[in-house]
Design a protein around this motif. Structure first.
Motif, PDB file in Angstrom:
ATOM      1  N   ASN A  33      61.492  10.787  84.693  1.00 21.62           N
ATOM      2  CA  ASN A  33      60.101  10.756  84.263  1.00 21.62           C
ATOM      3  C   ASN A  33      59.640   9.334  83.978  1.00 21.62           C
ATOM      4  O   ASN A  33      60.445   8.450  83.685  1.00 21.62           O
ATOM      5  N   ILE A  34      58.330   9.158  84.033  1.00 26.61           N
ATOM      6  CA  ILE A  34      57.703   7.897  83.644  1.00 26.61           C
ATOM      7  C   ILE A  34      56.817   8.205  82.450  1.00 26.61           C
ATOM      8  O   ILE A  34      55.928   9.050  82.536  1.00 26.61           O
ATOM      9  N   GLU A  35      57.075   7.546  81.335  1.00 29.73           N
ATOM     10  CA  GLU A  35      56.280   7.741  80.137  1.00 29.73           C
ATOM     11  C   GLU A  35      55.392   6.526  79.935  1.00 29.73           C
ATOM     12  O   GLU A  35      55.860   5.396  79.960  1.00 29.73           O
ATOM     13  N   ILE A  36      54.107   6.786  79.726  1.00 30.46           N
ATOM     14  CA  ILE A  36      53.135   5.721  79.486  1.00 30.46           C
ATOM     15  C   ILE A  36      52.651   5.854  78.048  1.00 30.46           C
ATOM     16  O   ILE A  36      52.153   6.910  77.644  1.00 30.46           O
ATOM     17  N   ASP A  50      56.102  11.407  91.718  1.00 27.19           N
ATOM     18  CA  ASP A  50      54.657  11.442  91.960  1.00 27.19           C
ATOM     19  C   ASP A  50      54.202  10.228  92.761  1.00 27.19           C
ATOM     20  O   ASP A  50      54.873   9.191  92.804  1.00 27.19           O
ATOM     21  N   GLU A  51      53.054  10.370  93.388  1.00 26.01           N
ATOM     22  CA  GLU A  51      52.377   9.268  94.084  1.00 26.01           C
ATOM     23  C   GLU A  51      50.976   9.204  93.486  1.00 26.01           C
ATOM     24  O   GLU A  51      50.094   9.949  93.895  1.00 26.01           O
ATOM     25  N   GLU A  52      50.774   8.352  92.486  1.00 29.24           N
ATOM     26  CA  GLU A  52      49.485   8.302  91.797  1.00 29.24           C
ATOM     27  C   GLU A  52      49.105   6.879  91.453  1.00 29.24           C
ATOM     28  O   GLU A  52      49.953   5.994  91.340  1.00 29.24           O
ATOM     29  N   GLY A  61      41.159  -3.589  76.927  1.00 33.64           N
ATOM     30  CA  GLY A  61      41.010  -3.918  78.341  1.00 33.64           C
ATOM     31  C   GLY A  61      41.485  -2.769  79.212  1.00 33.64           C
ATOM     32  O   GLY A  61      41.494  -1.621  78.783  1.00 33.64           O
ATOM     33  N   TYR A  62      41.896  -3.088  80.430  1.00 33.25           N
ATOM     34  CA  TYR A  62      42.325  -2.046  81.357  1.00 33.25           C
ATOM     35  C   TYR A  62      43.633  -2.444  82.037  1.00 33.25           C
ATOM     36  O   TYR A  62      43.978  -3.610  82.135  1.00 33.25           O
ATOM     37  N   ASN A  63      44.350  -1.432  82.506  1.00 37.43           N
ATOM     38  CA  ASN A  63      45.553  -1.596  83.317  1.00 37.43           C
ATOM     39  C   ASN A  63      45.481  -0.598  84.463  1.00 37.43           C
ATOM     40  O   ASN A  63      45.129   0.559  84.249  1.00 37.43           O
ATOM     41  N   ILE A  64      45.838  -1.033  85.660  1.00 37.98           N
ATOM     42  CA  ILE A  64      45.936  -0.135  86.801  1.00 37.98           C
ATOM     43  C   ILE A  64      47.411   0.030  87.113  1.00 37.98           C
ATOM     44  O   ILE A  64      48.110  -0.936  87.426  1.00 37.98           O
ATOM     45  N   ILE A  65      47.889   1.271  87.002  1.00 37.33           N
ATOM     46  CA  ILE A  65      49.302   1.600  87.153  1.00 37.33           C
ATOM     47  C   ILE A  65      49.472   2.398  88.435  1.00 37.33           C
ATOM     48  O   ILE A  65      48.722   3.346  88.678  1.00 37.33           O
ATOM     49  N   LYS A  66      50.451   2.010  89.228  1.00 33.35           N
ATOM     50  CA  LYS A  66      50.704   2.708  90.484  1.00 33.35           C
ATOM     51  C   LYS A  66      52.121   3.277  90.464  1.00 33.35           C
ATOM     52  O   LYS A  66      53.092   2.543  90.296  1.00 33.35           O
ATOM     53  N   ILE A  67      52.214   4.601  90.661  1.00 35.49           N
ATOM     54  CA  ILE A  67      53.500   5.285  90.741  1.00 35.49           C
ATOM     55  C   ILE A  67      53.746   5.617  92.207  1.00 35.49           C
ATOM     56  O   ILE A  67      52.927   6.282  92.833  1.00 35.49           O
ATOM     57  N   GLY A  71      59.313   4.916  91.564  1.00 37.10           N
ATOM     58  CA  GLY A  71      59.208   3.849  90.579  1.00 37.10           C
ATOM     59  C   GLY A  71      57.767   3.665  90.144  1.00 37.10           C
ATOM     60  O   GLY A  71      56.883   4.455  90.493  1.00 37.10           O
ATOM     61  N   VAL A  72      57.524   2.605  89.394  1.00 37.38           N
ATOM     62  CA  VAL A  72      56.193   2.349  88.854  1.00 37.38           C
ATOM     63  C   VAL A  72      55.961   0.841  88.740  1.00 37.38           C
ATOM     64  O   VAL A  72      56.903   0.059  88.586  1.00 37.38           O
TER      65      VAL A  72
END
Length: 125
Positions: A33-36, A50-52, A61-67, A71-72
């Motif tokens: 799992n990936i925990e944010i 996942d592919e998200e 601010g903002y963060n754009i996270i790619k799974i 990996g991430v």
């Protein structure tokens, strides 16, 4: 060099090689799992399969996270130093990505089948 010097060098090389070997085998586990976390609170948990692409916006601010690809990574962030973006792509449970200005922490976790039972380790009175 004397015979004792060669023995000492060989012993040191064996210790170094065994340390790298143990580290390699311990860190070859794949994550589940990936925990944010945002502001020290669990934002969401995703499967590592996942592919998200997720955009997290907060007051900071903002963060754009790619799974993707088991990996991430953080592909873009509003923070000035971009340390989280430069951390790169992570795939192992021992790795994490942290964006301090935006208070975002991403980590890969495993599901330990042996410890799924809620057993008490210590009982105090």
């Amino acid at each position: 060099m004397k015979k004792k010097d060669f023995i000492l060098i060989i012993v040191i090389l064996i210790v170094i090689a065994s340390t790298f070997g143990i580290n390699y085998f311990v860190n070859t586990k794949s994550g589940d799992n990936i925990e944010i976390y945002v502001d020290n609170k669990l934002y969401k948990t995703y499967s590592i399969d996942d592919e998200e692409e997720i955009k997290i916006e907060s007051e900071e601010g903002y963060n754009i996270i790619k799974i993707h690809d088991h990996g991430v990574e953080i592909t873009d962030a509003s923070c000035p130093d971009k340390v989280c973006v430069h951390t790169g792509f992570i795939t192992k449970p021992s790795e994490s990505i942290v964006c301090l200005p935006n208070k975002v922490h991403i980590k890969i976790t495993t599901q330990n089948k042996e410890n799924d039972k809620n057993e008490e380790d210590v009982i105090s009175n």
